[in-house]
Design a protein around this motif. Structure first.
Motif, PDB file in Angstrom:
ATOM      1  N   ASP A  31      -4.655 -13.878  23.005  1.00  0.00           N
ATOM      2  CA  ASP A  31      -4.180 -15.000  22.191  1.00  0.00           C
ATOM      3  C   ASP A  31      -5.377 -15.910  21.917  1.00  0.00           C
ATOM      4  O   ASP A  31      -5.846 -16.625  22.800  1.00  0.00           O
ATOM      5  CB  ASP A  31      -3.084 -15.760  22.942  1.00  0.00           C
ATOM      6  CG  ASP A  31      -2.403 -16.816  22.079  1.00  0.00           C
ATOM      7  OD1 ASP A  31      -3.035 -17.308  21.118  1.00  0.00           O
ATOM      8  OD2 ASP A  31      -1.248 -17.169  22.377  1.00  0.00           O
ATOM      9  N   ALA A  32      -5.900 -15.848  20.698  1.00  0.00           N
ATOM     10  CA  ALA A  32      -7.097 -16.598  20.321  1.00  0.00           C
ATOM     11  C   ALA A  32      -6.743 -17.662  19.300  1.00  0.00           C
ATOM     12  O   ALA A  32      -5.867 -17.449  18.455  1.00  0.00           O
ATOM     13  CB  ALA A  32      -8.152 -15.650  19.734  1.00  0.00           C
ATOM     14  N   ASP A  60      -8.373 -20.297  24.707  1.00  0.00           N
ATOM     15  CA  ASP A  60      -7.464 -19.201  24.986  1.00  0.00           C
ATOM     16  C   ASP A  60      -6.023 -19.696  24.887  1.00  0.00           C
ATOM     17  O   ASP A  60      -5.739 -20.886  25.089  1.00  0.00           O
ATOM     18  CB  ASP A  60      -7.723 -18.638  26.379  1.00  0.00           C
ATOM     19  CG  ASP A  60      -6.895 -17.404  26.664  1.00  0.00           C
ATOM     20  OD1 ASP A  60      -7.288 -16.323  26.182  1.00  0.00           O
ATOM     21  OD2 ASP A  60      -5.856 -17.509  27.341  1.00  0.00           O
ATOM     22  N   GLY A  61      -5.101 -18.788  24.609  1.00  0.00           N
ATOM     23  CA  GLY A  61      -3.701 -19.167  24.486  1.00  0.00           C
ATOM     24  C   GLY A  61      -3.117 -19.786  25.731  1.00  0.00           C
ATOM     25  O   GLY A  61      -2.180 -20.570  25.666  1.00  0.00           O
ATOM     26  N   GLY A  62      -3.673 -19.451  26.898  1.00  0.00           N
ATOM     27  CA  GLY A  62      -3.186 -20.034  28.144  1.00  0.00           C
ATOM     28  C   GLY A  62      -3.531 -21.493  28.304  1.00  0.00           C
ATOM     29  O   GLY A  62      -2.962 -22.180  29.149  1.00  0.00           O
ATOM     30  N   LEU A  63      -4.461 -21.997  27.496  1.00  0.00           N
ATOM     31  CA  LEU A  63      -4.854 -23.395  27.556  1.00  0.00           C
ATOM     32  C   LEU A  63      -4.323 -24.208  26.381  1.00  0.00           C
ATOM     33  O   LEU A  63      -4.237 -25.429  26.475  1.00  0.00           O
ATOM     34  CB  LEU A  63      -6.387 -23.506  27.597  1.00  0.00           C
ATOM     35  CG  LEU A  63      -7.068 -22.878  28.801  1.00  0.00           C
ATOM     36  CD1 LEU A  63      -8.577 -22.979  28.654  1.00  0.00           C
ATOM     37  CD2 LEU A  63      -6.618 -23.559  30.085  1.00  0.00           C
ATOM     38  N   GLY A  64      -4.002 -23.558  25.286  1.00  0.00           N
ATOM     39  CA  GLY A  64      -3.563 -24.335  24.135  1.00  0.00           C
ATOM     40  C   GLY A  64      -2.756 -23.577  23.122  1.00  0.00           C
ATOM     41  O   GLY A  64      -2.587 -24.046  21.990  1.00  0.00           O
ATOM     42  N   GLY A  65      -2.243 -22.388  23.471  1.00  0.00           N
ATOM     43  CA  GLY A  65      -1.529 -21.571  22.495  1.00  0.00           C
ATOM     44  C   GLY A  65      -0.173 -21.115  22.967  1.00  0.00           C
ATOM     45  O   GLY A  65       0.510 -21.793  23.741  1.00  0.00           O
ATOM     46  N   SER A  69      -4.034 -14.967  27.601  1.00  0.00           N
ATOM     47  CA  SER A  69      -4.536 -13.607  27.435  1.00  0.00           C
ATOM     48  C   SER A  69      -4.517 -12.890  28.779  1.00  0.00           C
ATOM     49  O   SER A  69      -4.687 -13.499  29.838  1.00  0.00           O
ATOM     50  CB  SER A  69      -5.954 -13.638  26.874  1.00  0.00           C
ATOM     51  OG  SER A  69      -5.983 -14.240  25.596  1.00  0.00           O
ATOM     52  N   ARG A  70      -4.373 -11.563  28.726  1.00  0.00           N
ATOM     53  CA  ARG A  70      -4.215 -10.799  29.965  1.00  0.00           C
ATOM     54  C   ARG A  70      -4.439  -9.309  29.717  1.00  0.00           C
ATOM     55  O   ARG A  70      -4.388  -8.845  28.564  1.00  0.00           O
ATOM     56  CB  ARG A  70      -2.813 -10.966  30.529  1.00  0.00           C
ATOM     57  CG  ARG A  70      -1.738 -10.283  29.666  1.00  0.00           C
ATOM     58  CD  ARG A  70      -0.363 -10.828  29.858  1.00  0.00           C
ATOM     59  NE  ARG A  70      -0.242 -12.172  29.327  1.00  0.00           N
ATOM     60  CZ  ARG A  70       0.927 -12.828  29.252  1.00  0.00           C
ATOM     61  NH1 ARG A  70       2.033 -12.255  29.672  1.00  0.00           N
ATOM     62  NH2 ARG A  70       0.978 -14.040  28.762  1.00  0.00           N
ATOM     63  N   ASN A  94      -9.856 -15.476  29.950  1.00  0.00           N
ATOM     64  CA  ASN A  94     -10.130 -16.387  28.849  1.00  0.00           C
ATOM     65  C   ASN A  94     -10.938 -15.626  27.817  1.00  0.00           C
ATOM     66  O   ASN A  94     -12.085 -15.233  28.075  1.00  0.00           O
ATOM     67  CB  ASN A  94     -10.913 -17.609  29.345  1.00  0.00           C
ATOM     68  CG  ASN A  94     -10.121 -18.405  30.364  1.00  0.00           C
ATOM     69  OD1 ASN A  94      -9.012 -18.860  30.091  1.00  0.00           O
ATOM     70  ND2 ASN A  94     -10.670 -18.550  31.565  1.00  0.00           N
ATOM     71  N   PHE A  95     -10.336 -15.397  26.644  1.00  0.00           N
ATOM     72  CA  PHE A  95     -10.955 -14.517  25.657  1.00  0.00           C
ATOM     73  C   PHE A  95     -12.290 -15.064  25.155  1.00  0.00           C
ATOM     74  O   PHE A  95     -13.191 -14.301  24.797  1.00  0.00           O
ATOM     75  CB  PHE A  95     -10.011 -14.316  24.453  1.00  0.00           C
ATOM     76  CG  PHE A  95     -10.163 -15.374  23.392  1.00  0.00           C
ATOM     77  CD1 PHE A  95     -11.006 -15.172  22.315  1.00  0.00           C
ATOM     78  CD2 PHE A  95      -9.513 -16.593  23.509  1.00  0.00           C
ATOM     79  CE1 PHE A  95     -11.177 -16.158  21.352  1.00  0.00           C
ATOM     80  CE2 PHE A  95      -9.682 -17.585  22.561  1.00  0.00           C
ATOM     81  CZ  PHE A  95     -10.515 -17.362  21.467  1.00  0.00           C
ATOM     82  N   ASN A  96     -12.440 -16.403  25.097  1.00  0.00           N
ATOM     83  CA  ASN A  96     -13.612 -16.992  24.458  1.00  0.00           C
ATOM     84  C   ASN A  96     -14.884 -16.862  25.280  1.00  0.00           C
ATOM     85  O   ASN A  96     -15.990 -16.919  24.746  1.00  0.00           O
ATOM     86  CB  ASN A  96     -13.363 -18.468  24.122  1.00  0.00           C
ATOM     87  CG  ASN A  96     -12.881 -19.257  25.307  1.00  0.00           C
ATOM     88  OD1 ASN A  96     -12.077 -18.770  26.094  1.00  0.00           O
ATOM     89  ND2 ASN A  96     -13.350 -20.480  25.470  1.00  0.00           N
ATOM     90  N   ASN A  97     -14.764 -16.672  26.610  1.00  0.00           N
ATOM     91  CA  ASN A  97     -15.961 -16.511  27.424  1.00  0.00           C
ATOM     92  C   ASN A  97     -15.862 -15.366  28.432  1.00  0.00           C
ATOM     93  O   ASN A  97     -16.801 -15.115  29.187  1.00  0.00           O
ATOM     94  CB  ASN A  97     -16.300 -17.813  28.157  1.00  0.00           C
ATOM     95  CG  ASN A  97     -15.139 -18.327  29.007  1.00  0.00           C
ATOM     96  OD1 ASN A  97     -14.253 -17.576  29.406  1.00  0.00           O
ATOM     97  ND2 ASN A  97     -15.145 -19.623  29.282  1.00  0.00           N
TER      98      ASN A  97
END
Length: 412
Positions: A31-32, A60-65, A69-70, A94-97
């Motif tokens: 989830d990006a 990541d979606g887990g922080l703001g979506g 992601s998993r 976390n997809f971004n890093n």
């Protein structure tokens, strides 16, 4: 699309044992998205008031979506006679890093093994509690509100911020639309069998257009048993795993309830219902979260504000979804949360509004947009003028906060 990794059928080189009708599956989602959030805290001034500003960020979606992601592995083996062995290992990321979620745990989302048969399913390991299992799906956070559409700082765990370690869990088969289950986590403290223990019970009922879910959770010493289950948590009673008051160099964390780490017991009760009318789904839910016996600094956690008695969060929500066509879905919700504390006249109140839309490009890929606004008033758990605090995001420096997200979610 899910991929079958292994079909174990008599070719296992490690054991040499034939295992018919067994499988292991790789699965996951990413989830990006990009969020614009108003009034994000950066630090705390020397006089105690927060400082901050607006922020553009890839999160990541887990922080703001919509969802974190998993990736994971799950498997099943047919044992015969209607019985199956099963396991699941699921890692948050976390997809971004590319970093691990859940405080750096390798399989921080889920890690369990168990047996399933006609009497039900029994599993052992790191698992979800009954509030998440039986209530979450009817709430805005499981729909188009996503993580940031959960209640302030996810105070009732309906956004699945926390998992339960060392848990034994039972889930029944479905009986005429009724499913029920429970979970028990051992505290594991020598000489103190009740310390750090946690248990929960729940049920779900579905009948045509109507559905209902209810659950109860009881956590002893929640600073450790519920909020301290990730690898980066502390086992010291002088440490606060529930949040932080911030510093001149860092923002606050979970100001909605961070001041209640000295609670001897935490209780959560949740009930939710939905009803389908054509393409509309109407939902109403309520949670009651209570921190009991504040001031237990010997076995629970620090109490810098010298609280005693109890702190209670009462939180009703209404939500609506509309399926415009097979690809396009719309949703909106309103949540009211009130904090009251024994021996204190001034609690805190949070009003939150969310709206979202998603469009399915395929069965596996969705683009979406979410907007959430929260206002706060009164005095929060940090004994300060209440600041807005959207779940997953850094708290506001003021009593208001809004976040807008454009995201892409892909399942595999």
């Amino acid at each position: 699309m899910k991929k079958m990794l292994v079909a174990v059928a008599g070719t296992c080189a490690f054991t040499g044992v034939a295992r018919a009708q067994s499988s292991v599956t790789l699965y996951g989602l990413i989830d990006a998205g990009v969020n614009y959030t108003t009034s994000v805290q950066t630090s705390r001034a020397t006089n105690g008031s927060p400082r901050g500003g607006s922020q553009f960020a890839m999160l990541d979606g887990g922080l703001g979506g919509l969802s974190g992601s998993r990736w994971g592995l799950k498997g099943v083996e047919d044992l015969g006679g209607g019985w199956k062995a099963l396991f699941q290992l699921e890692s948050g990321l976390n997809f971004n890093n590319g970093t691990l979620g859940q405080g750096g745990a390798m399989f921080g989302r889920q890690a369990f093994v168990g047996l399933s048969g006609s009497p039900g399913t029994l599993t052992f390991g790191r698992q979800y509690d009954s509030v998440r299992d039986f209530v979450q799906s009817y709430t805005a956070t499981a729909q188009l509100g996503g993580v940031i559409g959960a209640r302030p700082d996810d105070l009732d765990n309906l956004a699945n911020s926390r998992r339960v370690n060392n848990a034994i869990k039972y889930t029944s088969p479905k009986f005429n639309g009724l499913t029920f289950g429970g979970l028990y986590s051992m505290g594991g403290i020598a000489g103190a069998p009740g310390r750090n223990q946690l248990w929960s019970l729940g049920l779900n009922y579905e009948n045509g257009a109507f559905a209902f879910g209810g659950a109860y959770l009881n956590a002893r010493n929640p600073n450790f048993s519920y909020f301290g289950t990730n690898p980066n948590a502390s086992a010291s009673v002088t440490s606060n795993n529930m949040g932080s008051a911030g510093s001149p160099a860092s923002p606050q964390y979970n100001p909605v309830y961070a001041g209640f780490a000295s609670a001897h017991t935490m209780e959560i009760f949740g009930a939710a219902t939905t009803y389908n009318i054509g393409n509309f789904t109407l939902g109403v839910n309520y949670t009651y979260t209570r921190f009991d016996n504040l001031g237990d600094t010997e076995t629970s956690g620090p109490n810098p504000y010298h609280y005693s008695g109890e702190a209670i969060f009462s939180s009703p929500e209404v939500n609506i979804q509309y399926q415009v066509n097979p690809a396009l879905r719309l949703g909106a919700s309103y949540n009211y949360t009130h904090l009251s504390r024994a021996n204190y006249d001034n609690g805190a109140t949070y009003n939150q509004y969310s709206a979202g839309a998603s469009y399915a490009l395929s069965k596996a890929t969705v683009i979406y947009g979410v907007a959430v606004y929260q206002s706060a008033s009164g005095t929060d758990s940090l004994n300060q003028p209440a600041v807005a605090s959207l779940d997953g995001l850094t708290p506001s420096a003021t009593s208001h906060q809004a976040s807008f997200r454009l995201g892409l979610r892909h399942y595999f």
